[in-house]
Design a protein around this motif. Sequence first.
Motif, PDB file in Angstrom:
ATOM      1  N   GLU A   1      96.640  38.762  -1.007  1.00 36.82           N
ATOM      2  CA  GLU A   1      97.057  37.411  -0.241  1.00 36.82           C
ATOM      3  C   GLU A   1      96.156  37.374   0.843  1.00 36.82           C
ATOM      4  O   GLU A   1      95.658  36.296   1.098  1.00 36.82           O
ATOM      5  CB  GLU A   1      98.665  37.569   0.259  1.00 36.82           C
TER       6      GLU A   1
ATOM      7  N   ASP B   1      93.691  29.929  -1.454  1.00 40.31           N
ATOM      8  CA  ASP B   1      95.337  29.224  -1.387  1.00 40.31           C
ATOM      9  C   ASP B   1      95.092  27.751  -1.370  1.00 40.31           C
ATOM     10  O   ASP B   1      96.278  26.963  -1.381  1.00 40.31           O
ATOM     11  CB  ASP B   1      95.899  29.829  -0.303  1.00 40.31           C
ATOM     12  N   ASP B   2      94.036  27.204  -1.059  1.00 40.92           N
ATOM     13  CA  ASP B   2      94.111  25.783  -0.907  1.00 40.92           C
ATOM     14  C   ASP B   2      93.625  24.988  -2.336  1.00 40.92           C
ATOM     15  O   ASP B   2      93.266  25.776  -3.250  1.00 40.92           O
ATOM     16  CB  ASP B   2      92.598  25.243  -0.078  1.00 40.92           C
TER      17      ASP B   2
ATOM     18  N   LYS C   1      92.930  29.609 -12.610  1.00 38.45           N
ATOM     19  CA  LYS C   1      94.273  29.329 -12.114  1.00 38.45           C
ATOM     20  C   LYS C   1      95.243  28.536 -13.284  1.00 38.45           C
ATOM     21  O   LYS C   1      96.522  28.988 -13.326  1.00 38.45           O
ATOM     22  CB  LYS C   1      94.505  28.388 -11.027  1.00 38.45           C
TER      23      LYS C   1
ATOM     24  N   ASN D   1      90.629  35.951   7.982  1.00 35.38           N
ATOM     25  CA  ASN D   1      91.806  36.383   7.243  1.00 35.38           C
ATOM     26  C   ASN D   1      93.096  36.474   8.608  1.00 35.38           C
ATOM     27  O   ASN D   1      94.228  37.170   8.387  1.00 35.38           O
ATOM     28  CB  ASN D   1      91.580  37.748   7.130  1.00 35.38           C
TER      29      ASN D   1
ATOM     30  N   GLN E   1      89.011  23.301  -1.565  1.00 32.18           N
ATOM     31  CA  GLN E   1      87.854  24.205  -1.828  1.00 32.18           C
ATOM     32  C   GLN E   1      86.743  23.625  -2.312  1.00 32.18           C
ATOM     33  O   GLN E   1      85.713  24.159  -1.627  1.00 32.18           O
ATOM     34  CB  GLN E   1      88.337  25.308  -2.874  1.00 32.18           C
TER      35      GLN E   1
ATOM     36  N   ASP F   1      93.581  34.947 -11.385  1.00 27.38           N
ATOM     37  CA  ASP F   1      93.521  34.690  -9.863  1.00 27.38           C
ATOM     38  C   ASP F   1      92.086  35.218  -9.553  1.00 27.38           C
ATOM     39  O   ASP F   1      91.967  36.542  -9.630  1.00 27.38           O
ATOM     40  CB  ASP F   1      94.656  35.658  -9.028  1.00 27.38           C
TER      41      ASP F   1
ATOM     42  N   ARG G   1      92.856  36.104  -0.508  1.00 23.26           N
ATOM     43  CA  ARG G   1      93.114  34.709  -0.995  1.00 23.26           C
ATOM     44  C   ARG G   1      93.234  33.676   0.334  1.00 23.26           C
ATOM     45  O   ARG G   1      92.546  32.472   0.069  1.00 23.26           O
ATOM     46  CB  ARG G   1      94.527  34.602  -1.785  1.00 23.26           C
ATOM     47  N   LYS G   2      93.684  34.192   1.289  1.00 26.95           N
ATOM     48  CA  LYS G   2      93.749  33.331   2.451  1.00 26.95           C
ATOM     49  C   LYS G   2      92.235  33.214   3.310  1.00 26.95           C
ATOM     50  O   LYS G   2      91.762  32.240   3.684  1.00 26.95           O
ATOM     51  CB  LYS G   2      94.661  33.925   3.500  1.00 26.95           C
TER      52      LYS G   2
END
Length: 332
Positions: free
Chosen positions: A53, A62-63, A32, A84, A68, A37, A56-57
């Motif tokens: 996306e 995304d946390d 990051k 998801n 994480q 990514d 990632r979710k």
Amino acid sequence: MLAYLIRRLFAVILMLLVIALVTFGIFFLIPKLTGSDPALYFVGKQTDPASIEGIRKKMGLDDPVLIQYVKFVWGLVAGRDYSNGTDITHCAAPCFGYSFKTEQEVWPLLMDWLPVTLSLAAGAVVLWVIGGVATGVLSALKRGSVWDRSAMSVALAGVSLPVYFTGLLSLAIFVYGLDWLNGEYVDFGTDPSAWFGGMILPWITLAFLFAAMYARLTRATMLEVLGEDYIRTARAKGLREPVVIGKHAMRSTMTPILTILGMDLGALVGGAVLTESTFNLHGLGYNAVKAISDRDLPVILGVTLLAAFFVVLANLIVDVLYAVIDPRVRLS
């Protein structure tokens, strides 16, 4: 003894948590910070922003990294659910996540690869400990003799020659040249004799490297111990030489040997990369290299933590064995 073991177990758990934090940060925080990514490693380059996306979710990327990490550690203990928004995928404990390359759970993959690495480590350690220690002791007792010089010359060659050279040479001679061995790994439960035939060359190749180091260390330690006052006292009391060497000198000699054995064996169970790659053994080391080339972060993280666990466990066992081998050591 019990209090010592409890303290050490707490220390082991704390150390593994720190190792997991550092490793997790390297694999998921640094990408990051460098503008990369991790979700792209999972979906590939040819994809749309909506898919990225969604991954990632679902993977929790995304946390914040600390969140994480907490979820990752909790997943090791109690499992973890990946969602998801519509589908929920449950990863049973211990959950190391899912491979970016194959989308399989990492833990079952590690358990599939571990028997190969354990087979390699178990056979090699027996050969190198027996061969290396015996050679070192005899060299120390026959210091300056033809045996001593010859053995140390072979040991120097063993330390100097890399595994991929001696491994490929042994394959060329005994598998492709003389056709004495098959050179392929076969599961022990399937055919024990074929398993032995496929592992003997990797055992000897790996043991040759370690036995050479252990022989040199054993010789140096034994020469130092033989000059101690208590050895001279034991001889002056009229004890037979085998008793002096076996009962008194060997105990002190084995202490540093046991120390490095714990580290070597722990690291070896974590994956003998060069040996497994040379002999095409699909163990932890072989697949770790493959995961690195594929940027399969969960697999790399899983192998790293499993290797760290074996190293820490091996050192814990070594600390306990100190008191067994050397009566001067007391655990408190």
